[in-house]
Design an enzyme around this catalytic site. Structure first.
Site, PDB file in Angstrom:
ATOM      1  CG  HIS A  93      -1.962   1.077   1.144  1.00 46.40           C
ATOM      2  ND1 HIS A  93      -1.697   2.358   1.530  1.00 46.40           N
ATOM      3  CD2 HIS A  93      -3.242   1.056   0.693  1.00 46.40           C
ATOM      4  CE1 HIS A  93      -2.783   3.097   1.328  1.00 46.40           C
ATOM      5  NE2 HIS A  93      -3.730   2.329   0.820  1.00 46.40           N
ATOM      6  CD  GLU A 155      -5.039   2.096  -3.368  1.00 43.06           C
ATOM      7  OE1 GLU A 155      -6.157   2.378  -2.948  1.00 43.06           O
ATOM      8  OE2 GLU A 155      -4.039   2.030  -2.642  1.00 43.06           O
TER       9      GLU A 155
HETATM   10  P1  PGA Z   1      -9.325   6.213  -0.016  1.00 44.91           P
HETATM   11  O1  PGA Z   1      -8.088   5.261   0.277  1.00 44.91           O
HETATM   12  O2  PGA Z   1     -10.460   5.350  -0.463  1.00 44.91           O
HETATM   13  O3  PGA Z   1      -9.583   6.904   1.273  1.00 44.91           O
HETATM   14  O4  PGA Z   1      -8.888   7.143  -1.115  1.00 44.91           O
HETATM   15  C1  PGA Z   1      -7.777   4.219  -0.583  1.00 44.91           C
HETATM   16  C2  PGA Z   1      -6.651   3.440  -0.010  1.00 44.91           C
HETATM   17  O5  PGA Z   1      -5.857   4.005   0.750  1.00 44.91           O
HETATM   18  O6  PGA Z   1      -6.524   2.243  -0.280  1.00 44.91           O
END
Ligand code: PGA
Length: 238
Positions: A93, A155
């Site tokens: 992450h 992401e």
């Molecule tokens: P968020 O976070 O949905 O608050 O943008 C996503 C994540 O950190 O996986």
């Protein structure tokens, strides 16, 4: 349409009693047979995994250490996660990379261990400027037989916690790019890859994003902390 995997990442939030209440409510509120994964803090895992039997809710960790055992004070191993019935583990992450300097080499070691112990890895990509380098480093020594057991989540850094979610077409373009990088690496076209998106997902944007065959998984951060909101996201993803 295939089943989707909808993942909530609670980050460093919710105590064991709060997670138990959350799951009891979620069980009543979800009307979807998609796979739901709750990545909860380590200490909440035993409480959570005890109450999800016979449901479509699974419990995940948010990290684990990259070595199997030993003198690593304060760390949690893959075998420890296994012993408390952890089904999934989030790896790489962005916040781990940002605050704990986690490298692709470390993520790769963790991925190898998660696959060895049969804990399903959810690998976050998009933190490195080169997706190709990032994917190749993370997948180093991973056999092609394991690829279908990995969930890949794209992401982009600028979408995490900012309210700036990508739109469906932008996500699909990235997913196609990631697929091609993986196909090129293994010289094979996998049919059952699980690829998805995370970043500023909420109940207002989920429907537009998730209802297509390319996006098979969704990672939700802050909007997963509110049980009703997460149940809405799940129900809109069916
Ligand atoms: P968020 O976070 O949905 O608050 O943008 C996503 C994540 O950190 O996986």
């Amino acid at each position: 349409m295939n089943k989707k995997v909808i993942i909530g990442n609670f980050k460093m939030n919710l105590l064991p009693n709060e997670v138990v209440l959350y799951i009891e409510n979620l069980k009543k509120d979800i009307k979807s047979n998609n796979e739901i994964v709750l990545c909860v803090p380590y200490v909440d895992i035993p409480y959570a995994s005890n109450i999800v039997n016979d449901t479509n809710i699974y419990v995940g960790a948010q990290n684990m250490y990259s070595r199997e055992e030993g003198a690593y004070t304060g760390e949690i191993s893959v075998k420890m996660l296994k012993s408390i019935k952890t089904d999934y583990v989030l790896l790489g992450h962005y916040e781990r990379r940002l605050y704990f300097n986690e490298t692709e080499e470390e993520i790769n070691k963790k991925l190898i261990l998660a696959l060895k112990y049969n804990i399903k890895p959810i690998v976050c990509i998009g933190s490195n400027e080169s997706l190709e380098n990032e994917i190749n480093m993370i997948l180093k020594d991973i056999k092609k037989e394991s690829i279908n057991n990995i969930i890949f989540i794209y992401e982009p850094v600028f979408s995490i916690g900012t309210g700036n979610a990508l739109n469906k077409n932008e996500i699909i373009d990235k997913i196609k790019l990631i697929k091609n990088i993986i196909f090129k690496k293994y010289d094979e076209e996998f049919n059952n890859l699980t690829l998805g998106y995370g970043g500023s997902i909420n109940s207002n944007n989920i429907f537009d994003i998730v209802n297509n065959d390319e996006i098979n998984a969704i990672l939700v951060g802050s909007s997963s902390l509110n049980e009703r909101e997460f149940a809405n996201i799940i129900n809109l993803s069916s």
